[in-house]
Design a protein around this motif. Structure first.
Motif, PDB file in Angstrom:
ATOM      1  N   UNK A  75      -1.349  -6.037 -25.492  1.00  0.00           N
ATOM      2  CA  UNK A  75      -1.307  -7.408 -24.974  1.00  0.00           C
ATOM      3  C   UNK A  75      -0.988  -7.371 -23.486  1.00  0.00           C
ATOM      4  N   UNK A  76      -1.532  -8.328 -22.716  1.00  0.00           N
ATOM      5  CA  UNK A  76      -1.144  -8.424 -21.302  1.00  0.00           C
ATOM      6  C   UNK A  76       0.356  -8.707 -21.201  1.00  0.00           C
ATOM      7  N   UNK A  77       0.970  -8.162 -20.174  1.00  0.00           N
ATOM      8  CA  UNK A  77       2.410  -8.325 -19.969  1.00  0.00           C
ATOM      9  C   UNK A  77       2.815  -9.801 -19.962  1.00  0.00           C
ATOM     10  N   UNK A  78       1.965 -10.654 -19.364  1.00  0.00           N
ATOM     11  CA  UNK A  78       2.332 -12.074 -19.251  1.00  0.00           C
ATOM     12  C   UNK A  78       2.339 -12.804 -20.597  1.00  0.00           C
ATOM     13  N   UNK A  79       1.945 -12.118 -21.694  1.00  0.00           N
ATOM     14  CA  UNK A  79       2.017 -12.739 -23.015  1.00  0.00           C
ATOM     15  C   UNK A  79       3.273 -12.346 -23.786  1.00  0.00           C
ATOM     16  N   UNK A  80       4.072 -11.443 -23.205  1.00  0.00           N
ATOM     17  CA  UNK A  80       5.325 -11.055 -23.866  1.00  0.00           C
ATOM     18  C   UNK A  80       6.537 -11.226 -22.960  1.00  0.00           C
ATOM     19  N   UNK A  81       6.308 -11.582 -21.676  1.00  0.00           N
ATOM     20  CA  UNK A  81       7.416 -11.687 -20.728  1.00  0.00           C
ATOM     21  C   UNK A  81       7.043 -12.591 -19.553  1.00  0.00           C
ATOM     22  N   UNK A  82       8.071 -13.011 -18.822  1.00  0.00           N
ATOM     23  CA  UNK A  82       7.879 -13.794 -17.607  1.00  0.00           C
ATOM     24  C   UNK A  82       8.227 -12.921 -16.415  1.00  0.00           C
ATOM     25  N   UNK A 109      12.467 -10.039  -1.981  1.00  0.00           N
ATOM     26  CA  UNK A 109      11.184  -9.586  -1.431  1.00  0.00           C
ATOM     27  C   UNK A 109      10.717  -8.216  -1.945  1.00  0.00           C
ATOM     28  N   UNK A 110      11.643  -7.356  -2.346  1.00  0.00           N
ATOM     29  CA  UNK A 110      11.240  -6.020  -2.788  1.00  0.00           C
ATOM     30  C   UNK A 110      11.655  -5.743  -4.238  1.00  0.00           C
ATOM     31  N   UNK A 111      11.709  -6.802  -5.046  1.00  0.00           N
ATOM     32  CA  UNK A 111      12.154  -6.640  -6.429  1.00  0.00           C
ATOM     33  C   UNK A 111      11.390  -7.613  -7.333  1.00  0.00           C
ATOM     34  N   UNK A 112      10.983  -7.101  -8.497  1.00  0.00           N
ATOM     35  CA  UNK A 112      10.408  -7.964  -9.530  1.00  0.00           C
ATOM     36  C   UNK A 112      11.386  -8.007 -10.689  1.00  0.00           C
ATOM     37  N   UNK A 113      11.437  -9.128 -11.355  1.00  0.00           N
ATOM     38  CA  UNK A 113      12.281  -9.274 -12.526  1.00  0.00           C
ATOM     39  C   UNK A 113      11.387  -9.672 -13.696  1.00  0.00           C
ATOM     40  N   UNK A 114      11.465  -8.915 -14.790  1.00  0.00           N
ATOM     41  CA  UNK A 114      10.648  -9.185 -15.964  1.00  0.00           C
ATOM     42  C   UNK A 114      11.575  -9.630 -17.093  1.00  0.00           C
ATOM     43  N   UNK A 115      11.457 -10.887 -17.482  1.00  0.00           N
ATOM     44  CA  UNK A 115      12.282 -11.459 -18.557  1.00  0.00           C
ATOM     45  C   UNK A 115      11.474 -11.353 -19.851  1.00  0.00           C
ATOM     46  N   UNK A 116      11.879 -10.431 -20.738  1.00  0.00           N
ATOM     47  CA  UNK A 116      11.167 -10.222 -22.000  1.00  0.00           C
ATOM     48  C   UNK A 116      11.605 -11.296 -22.987  1.00  0.00           C
ATOM     49  N   UNK A 117      10.636 -11.920 -23.675  1.00  0.00           N
ATOM     50  CA  UNK A 117      10.959 -13.012 -24.589  1.00  0.00           C
ATOM     51  C   UNK A 117      11.585 -12.496 -25.877  1.00  0.00           C
ATOM     52  N   UNK A 118      11.065 -11.386 -26.392  1.00  0.00           N
ATOM     53  CA  UNK A 118      11.577 -10.807 -27.633  1.00  0.00           C
ATOM     54  C   UNK A 118      12.336  -9.538 -27.271  1.00  0.00           C
ATOM     55  N   UNK A 119      13.651  -9.553 -27.492  1.00  0.00           N
ATOM     56  CA  UNK A 119      14.506  -8.433 -27.083  1.00  0.00           C
ATOM     57  C   UNK A 119      14.000  -7.086 -27.609  1.00  0.00           C
ATOM     58  N   UNK A 120      13.396  -7.071 -28.805  1.00  0.00           N
ATOM     59  CA  UNK A 120      12.921  -5.810 -29.392  1.00  0.00           C
ATOM     60  C   UNK A 120      11.742  -5.224 -28.608  1.00  0.00           C
TER      61      UNK A 120
END
Length: 185
Positions: A49-56, A62-73
């Motif tokens: 699945x594309x990343x944007x379908x499991x996380x935000x 400016x030099x950091x991305x944060x990926x918030x996963x919807x399902x902790x598992x």
């Protein structure tokens, strides 16, 4: 005048420019961008699945991305997918949030990215020239078939050329801006 439509030609040229912008947005610069992780796919729930379908994906710095996963598992799978994506990123997991620091680009990598941007731009210019050729061919055919006078054909071909010049100028401007962004330290 079947086959010739100036508005349609302009629309097709704008689509080529828009396509170039999409391709360029995926190029990594020194600045963080959420679109950087768009090509990443994750093994989730038995399929890719594309990343944007499991996380935000957000850009807190400016030099950091944060990926918030919807399902902790899914956190470990997302972290592994980012690491294995070939983007040269090293994510750090903090529970449901994965931080992705962007390393500094070296001079050689910046030049390679600028070259890639120029290749994308050249492909867009070629596409615009093909659209121009289609329009000119349709005008020649209309003139030959007697649907269009010689003067009208010349006037219309000038309009097609102006649309082509405008699209190519927009492409050049877009790639110059992207190159400046890439080379910015």
């Amino acid at each position: 005048m079947a086959g010739y439509d100036l508005a349609d030609l302009k629309t097709r040229m704008q689509k080529s420019v828009a396509s170039l912008r999409d391709e360029l947005s995926g190029l990594r610069t020194g600045r963080a961008s959420a679109s950087l992780l768009e090509p990443v796919t994750v093994d989730a729930y038995g399929s890719r699945m594309p990343l944007n379908q499991v996380a935000t994906v957000t850009v807190p710095e400016p030099r950091m991305l944060s990926v918030q996963v919807w399902d902790r598992s899914m956190a470990n799978a997302v972290e592994k997918a980012i690491r294995d994506s070939g983007l040269g990123l090293n994510p750090m997991s903090e529970g449901q949030v994965i931080r992705v620091p962007l390393p500094e680009l070296n001079e050689q990598r910046r030049k390679e990215l600028a070259k890639v941007a120029h290749n994308y731009a050249e492909a867009a210019r070629v596409a615009v020239r093909h659209i121009r050729r289609d329009g000119m061919d349709a005008l020649k055919k209309a003139e030959k078939d007697g649907d269009l006078s010689q003067d009208d054909a010349r006037t219309q071909s000038d309009l097609v050329q102006k649309a082509t010049d405008a699209a190519v100028a927009e492409i050049d401007q877009t790639v110059a801006a992207k190159e400046a962004e890439i080379m910015q330290v």
